[in-house]
Write an enzyme that holds these catalytic residues in place. Sequence first.
Site, mmCIF file in Angstrom:
data_model
loop_
_atom_site.group_PDB
_atom_site.id
_atom_site.type_symbol
_atom_site.label_atom_id
_atom_site.label_comp_id
_atom_site.label_asym_id
_atom_site.label_seq_id
_atom_site.Cartn_x
_atom_site.Cartn_y
_atom_site.Cartn_z
ATOM 1 N N CYS A 114 -2.600 95.343 -17.854
ATOM 2 C CA CYS A 114 -2.290 96.442 -18.009
ATOM 3 C C CYS A 114 -3.127 97.492 -18.279
ATOM 4 O O CYS A 114 -2.761 98.555 -17.565
ATOM 5 C CB CYS A 114 -0.657 96.951 -17.313
ATOM 6 S SG CYS A 114 0.210 95.577 -17.075
ATOM 7 N N HIS A 255 0.799 104.229 -17.110
ATOM 8 C CA HIS A 255 0.837 103.268 -16.321
ATOM 9 C C HIS A 255 1.884 102.697 -15.791
ATOM 10 O O HIS A 255 2.751 103.119 -16.095
ATOM 11 C CB HIS A 255 0.304 102.060 -17.335
ATOM 12 C CG HIS A 255 0.689 100.104 -16.934
ATOM 13 N ND1 HIS A 255 0.385 100.255 -15.735
ATOM 14 C CD2 HIS A 255 1.757 98.886 -17.150
ATOM 15 C CE1 HIS A 255 0.941 98.789 -15.537
ATOM 16 N NE2 HIS A 255 2.013 98.297 -16.189
ATOM 17 N N ASN A 285 3.956 98.383 -9.358
ATOM 18 C CA ASN A 285 3.316 98.223 -10.664
ATOM 19 C C ASN A 285 1.497 96.954 -10.061
ATOM 20 O O ASN A 285 1.909 96.199 -9.832
ATOM 21 C CB ASN A 285 4.020 96.947 -11.295
ATOM 22 C CG ASN A 285 3.079 96.703 -12.975
ATOM 23 O OD1 ASN A 285 1.956 96.993 -13.007
ATOM 24 N ND2 ASN A 285 3.478 96.756 -13.712
HETATM 25 O O1 UT7 Z 1 3.047 95.881 -16.407
HETATM 26 C C1 UT7 Z 1 2.817 95.646 -17.641
HETATM 27 C C2 UT7 Z 1 4.591 95.378 -18.680
HETATM 28 N N1 UT7 Z 1 5.614 95.562 -18.426
HETATM 29 C C3 UT7 Z 1 6.531 95.495 -18.459
HETATM 30 O O2 UT7 Z 1 6.770 96.505 -19.106
HETATM 31 C C4 UT7 Z 1 7.625 96.065 -18.366
HETATM 32 C C5 UT7 Z 1 8.798 95.706 -18.415
HETATM 33 N N2 UT7 Z 1 10.100 95.218 -18.021
HETATM 34 C C6 UT7 Z 1 10.834 95.629 -17.730
HETATM 35 O O3 UT7 Z 1 10.663 96.550 -16.621
HETATM 36 C C7 UT7 Z 1 12.778 95.182 -17.276
HETATM 37 O O4 UT7 Z 1 12.740 93.937 -17.970
HETATM 38 C C8 UT7 Z 1 12.461 95.005 -15.932
HETATM 39 C C9 UT7 Z 1 12.844 95.583 -15.124
HETATM 40 C C10 UT7 Z 1 11.955 93.705 -15.844
HETATM 41 C C11 UT7 Z 1 13.981 94.156 -16.227
HETATM 42 O O5 UT7 Z 1 14.926 94.865 -16.385
HETATM 43 P P1 UT7 Z 1 16.211 94.739 -16.969
HETATM 44 O O6 UT7 Z 1 16.796 96.232 -17.207
HETATM 45 O O7 UT7 Z 1 15.006 94.722 -19.403
HETATM 46 O O8 UT7 Z 1 17.265 93.372 -16.939
HETATM 47 P P2 UT7 Z 1 16.957 92.253 -17.694
HETATM 48 O O9 UT7 Z 1 15.802 91.354 -17.918
HETATM 49 O O10 UT7 Z 1 18.096 92.483 -19.801
HETATM 50 O O11 UT7 Z 1 18.416 91.391 -17.140
HETATM 51 C C12 UT7 Z 1 19.793 92.164 -16.659
HETATM 52 C C13 UT7 Z 1 20.138 91.808 -15.762
HETATM 53 C C14 UT7 Z 1 20.339 89.983 -15.565
HETATM 54 O O12 UT7 Z 1 21.848 89.416 -15.912
HETATM 55 P P3 UT7 Z 1 22.333 88.796 -16.657
HETATM 56 O O13 UT7 Z 1 22.098 88.054 -17.529
HETATM 57 O O14 UT7 Z 1 23.115 89.972 -17.191
HETATM 58 O O15 UT7 Z 1 23.751 88.375 -16.107
HETATM 59 C C15 UT7 Z 1 19.500 89.236 -14.806
HETATM 60 O O16 UT7 Z 1 19.333 88.365 -14.327
HETATM 61 O O17 UT7 Z 1 19.260 91.537 -14.785
HETATM 62 C C16 UT7 Z 1 19.475 90.756 -13.744
HETATM 63 N N3 UT7 Z 1 18.471 90.674 -13.228
HETATM 64 C C17 UT7 Z 1 18.306 91.283 -11.964
HETATM 65 N N4 UT7 Z 1 19.278 91.114 -10.856
HETATM 66 C C18 UT7 Z 1 19.120 91.603 -9.459
HETATM 67 C C19 UT7 Z 1 17.373 90.476 -13.403
HETATM 68 N N5 UT7 Z 1 16.126 90.581 -12.677
HETATM 69 C C20 UT7 Z 1 16.627 91.178 -10.887
HETATM 70 C C21 UT7 Z 1 17.173 91.614 -10.095
HETATM 71 N N6 UT7 Z 1 17.452 91.643 -9.285
HETATM 72 N N7 UT7 Z 1 15.881 91.239 -9.519
#
Ligand code: UT7
Length: 332
Positions: A114, A255, A285
């Site tokens: 990215c 980005h 993204n």
């Molecule tokens: O572009 C290059 C660099 N990339 C980035 O900068 C991306 C960085 N990361 C992110 O944007 C975020 O971390 C995500 C959008 C990928 C995830 O958001 P988050 O707030 O960090 O969520 P998390 O991974 O901590 O997950 C929270 C909960 C989990 O459930 P439990 O364990 O709390 O029950 C996940 O399983 O959300 C769940 N979850 C989802 N639920 C519904 C993860 N993905 C999804 C989904 N729909 N698509």
Amino acid sequence: MAYAAFRSIGAYVPEKILTNEDLSTMVDTTDEWITKRTGIKERHIAAKDEYTSDLGVKAAQKAIERSGVALEDIDMIITATISPDYFCMPSTATIISTKLGLKNVTAFDISAACTGFVYILSIAKAFIESGMKKNVLIIGAEKLSAITDYTDRGTCILFGDGAGAAMICATDDKSEAIIDIHTGADGEYADLLMTPNGGSGSAHDALGEEANSCFMQMKGNETFKVAVRTLTKDVKEILAENNLVGDDIIHFVPHQANYRIIKAVGDALKLREEQVVLTVNKFGNTSGASIPMAINDIYENGKLKAGELMLLDAFGGGLTWGSALVPFSPNK
Ligand code: UT7
């Protein structure tokens, strides 16, 4: 001494739109979750026979036309992509150069995920300032749908396809020049965001059921935290080193990975809402293409004027990061 001017911008997105509602029929997710956690509502997806080079060509044609530079005067083309037409060779840049009808160019790809666009901007600047090249076409182009696992809700909701391109040209006028560019990398975090297979580290013939490890995998939450920390530090440093403050920036173009990351960095710099360019809602993204696509968005909406200062800021797999202070300097 020659300086490097950011002369023009162009972008292209494929026609097909993949909405959050569409994704909720494919994996266990909802429009509400995606919107709240990422700010993304929809992303564009290339057709099966539409390759990364095709997206790049369409973006480049607009950038070239808007720059006023003749095709025969373009002497270098660099593409930033993690989804090249062909994995090893030929480079996507060489394919694009031929499709555009460019002759006598140096052409190559770089891989900085990215952060790719900031990296190729820094390469173009260095070649121009050294006097080796005069008109460098830089392109961020991605068909991320080709390397996305549409059974993994942690990644497939984020990524989209598209391309953005810019002409970077030599000038004697220092007021038009790109002011500064920072780039960095830290392989210690390589496992946060990677495509584990498909490279020279994997035995292709032994992949079998493991074939989906050629898709992107991400430790999203850890990546999120490192992104906010690194981006905030990096932009504060580039501003301080150049005796600038947040108010000097007309357009902050980060980005487009996640609205929450962009907001956290914008807040840390005390930027006003109207300074922050946001396209993640409609394009998702698009990795190396996201910054030039965002610049093109403000350009086509009449918001980017000659002389206005942009602060670019990126973060991605590698891990890599970078920022740039860039006045928009179209031909007068
Ligand atoms: O572009 C290059 C660099 N990339 C980035 O900068 C991306 C960085 N990361 C992110 O944007 C975020 O971390 C995500 C959008 C990928 C995830 O958001 P988050 O707030 O960090 O969520 P998390 O991974 O901590 O997950 C929270 C909960 C989990 O459930 P439990 O364990 O709390 O029950 C996940 O399983 O959300 C769940 N979850 C989802 N639920 C519904 C993860 N993905 C999804 C989904 N729909 N698509």
